[in-house]
Design a protein around this motif. Sequence first.
Motif, short mmCIF file in Angstrom:
data_model
loop_
_atom_site.label_atom_id
_atom_site.label_comp_id
_atom_site.label_asym_id
_atom_site.label_seq_id
_atom_site.Cartn_x
_atom_site.Cartn_y
_atom_site.Cartn_z
N ALA A 66 0.84 -1.19 0.00
CA ALA A 66 0.00 0.00 0.00
C ALA A 66 0.88 1.25 0.00
N ILE A 67 0.39 2.29 -0.61
CA ILE A 67 1.12 3.55 -0.66
C ILE A 67 0.98 4.25 0.69
N ARG A 68 2.11 4.73 1.20
CA ARG A 68 2.08 5.46 2.47
C ARG A 68 2.18 6.96 2.19
N MET A 69 1.42 7.72 2.95
CA MET A 69 1.41 9.17 2.83
C MET A 69 1.97 9.78 4.11
N SER A 70 3.09 10.46 4.01
CA SER A 70 3.74 11.07 5.16
C SER A 70 3.48 12.57 5.14
N GLN A 71 2.80 13.05 6.15
CA GLN A 71 2.37 14.45 6.19
C GLN A 71 3.15 15.17 7.29
N SER A 72 3.57 16.40 7.00
CA SER A 72 4.29 17.16 8.01
C SER A 72 4.00 18.65 7.86
N CYS A 107 3.04 16.88 2.08
CA CYS A 107 2.64 15.47 2.06
C CYS A 107 3.55 14.76 1.07
N ARG A 108 4.13 13.65 1.50
CA ARG A 108 5.02 12.89 0.62
C ARG A 108 4.46 11.48 0.42
N ALA A 109 4.37 11.05 -0.82
CA ALA A 109 3.91 9.69 -1.13
C ALA A 109 5.10 8.74 -1.20
N SER A 110 4.88 7.50 -0.79
CA SER A 110 5.97 6.51 -0.76
C SER A 110 6.33 6.01 -2.16
N GLN A 111 5.48 6.30 -3.14
CA GLN A 111 5.79 5.98 -4.54
C GLN A 111 5.00 6.95 -5.42
N SER A 112 5.22 6.88 -6.70
CA SER A 112 4.53 7.79 -7.60
C SER A 112 3.02 7.60 -7.54
N GLN A 153 -4.71 12.92 0.92
CA GLN A 153 -5.15 11.56 0.58
C GLN A 153 -4.80 11.31 -0.87
N HIS A 154 -4.20 10.14 -1.13
CA HIS A 154 -4.00 9.78 -2.54
C HIS A 154 -5.19 8.96 -3.01
N TYR A 155 -5.45 8.98 -4.30
CA TYR A 155 -6.48 8.11 -4.87
C TYR A 155 -5.96 7.49 -6.17
N TYR A 156 -4.71 7.02 -6.09
CA TYR A 156 -4.05 6.42 -7.25
C TYR A 156 -4.52 4.98 -7.46
N TYR A 157 -4.44 4.19 -6.40
CA TYR A 157 -5.07 2.86 -6.42
C TYR A 157 -5.37 2.47 -4.98
N SER A 158 -6.32 1.55 -4.80
CA SER A 158 -6.75 1.14 -3.48
C SER A 158 -5.62 0.41 -2.74
N PRO A 159 -5.48 0.64 -1.43
CA PRO A 159 -6.26 1.52 -0.57
C PRO A 159 -5.85 2.99 -0.70
N PHE A 160 -6.82 3.86 -0.69
CA PHE A 160 -6.60 5.30 -0.90
C PHE A 160 -6.27 5.97 0.43
N GLY A 163 -2.92 10.90 4.76
CA GLY A 163 -1.80 11.30 5.59
C GLY A 163 -2.25 11.39 7.03
N GLY A 164 -1.28 11.57 7.92
CA GLY A 164 -1.58 11.57 9.36
C GLY A 164 -2.28 12.82 9.86
N GLY A 165 -2.30 13.86 9.05
CA GLY A 165 -3.00 15.09 9.44
C GLY A 165 -2.06 16.15 9.99
N THR A 166 -2.49 17.40 9.83
CA THR A 166 -1.78 18.56 10.37
C THR A 166 -2.78 19.47 11.05
N LYS A 167 -2.54 19.75 12.31
CA LYS A 167 -3.43 20.65 13.05
C LYS A 167 -2.82 22.04 13.07
N VAL A 168 -3.56 23.01 12.57
CA VAL A 168 -3.12 24.40 12.55
C VAL A 168 -3.80 25.12 13.70
N GLU A 169 -3.00 25.56 14.65
CA GLU A 169 -3.53 26.21 15.85
C GLU A 169 -3.19 27.69 15.86
N ILE A 170 -3.93 28.41 16.67
CA ILE A 170 -3.73 29.85 16.78
C ILE A 170 -2.54 30.13 17.69
N LYS A 171 -1.62 30.99 17.22
CA LYS A 171 -0.47 31.37 18.04
C LYS A 171 -0.90 32.40 19.07
#
Lengths: 116, 107
Positions: B1-7, B23-28, B89-96, B99-107
């Motif tokens: 499965a393709i992994r999505m790394s979010q930062s 967001c970085r995908a583990s493959q194309s 989220q990728h939708y290249y092939y299943s499973p779609f 990423g782990g998510g990014t929370k944007v908070e107020i400074k």
Amino acid sequence: EVQLVQSGAEVKKPGESLKISCKGSGYRFSSYWIGWVRQMPAKGLEWMGIIYPGDSDSRYSPSFQGQVTISVDKSLNTSYLQWTSLKASDTAMYYCAVAENGFHAWGQGTLVTVSS
Amino acid sequence: AIRMSQSPSSFSASTGDRVTITCRASQSISSYLAWYQQKPGRAPKLLIYAASTLQSGVPSRFSGSRSGTNFTLTIDCLQPEDFASYYCQHYYYSPFTFGGGTKVEIK
């Protein structure tokens, strides 16, 4: 307007079965894949699986394969997510969504609480 | 499965800031990538699909880009209503996968 309306919140005991629903309207239901997404408390989104109402072709994430069943009744424009034996770790919000270039329309979510 | 790394997983920002989430995908995955916004207690909302196409009704301060398997969501001039969590989220092939998510908070 595309709309997905999900069934209401559920409280169940471990070992019980459950089937929640997602009814689509405002679009050609049979022509678009519908997916299911889990969100555990204070956690991120997890893609569970997807089904094509036209022929009931379905795909599952390996994490959820064998744990849940996704089905559809196209005569009712409704998709279902089903468990045969719930666990406490199934406690989560579950969303359905219409898939076209990502998930472009979402249901409001169904909260499932599993507790003894 | 393709992994999505979010930062990053979270950060604080001020109204008016320009912010970038990666967001970085583990493959194309070509450009089969979507970005979502989620506010507390609400369902996610599609912001961008095909890596850079703005969903109808989404403000133009949101933009997306792709460089190989790296994807970026940019918010120009952060508004109070933009403080939320964001997911790719990728939708290249299943499973779609998401990423782990990014929370944007107020400074």
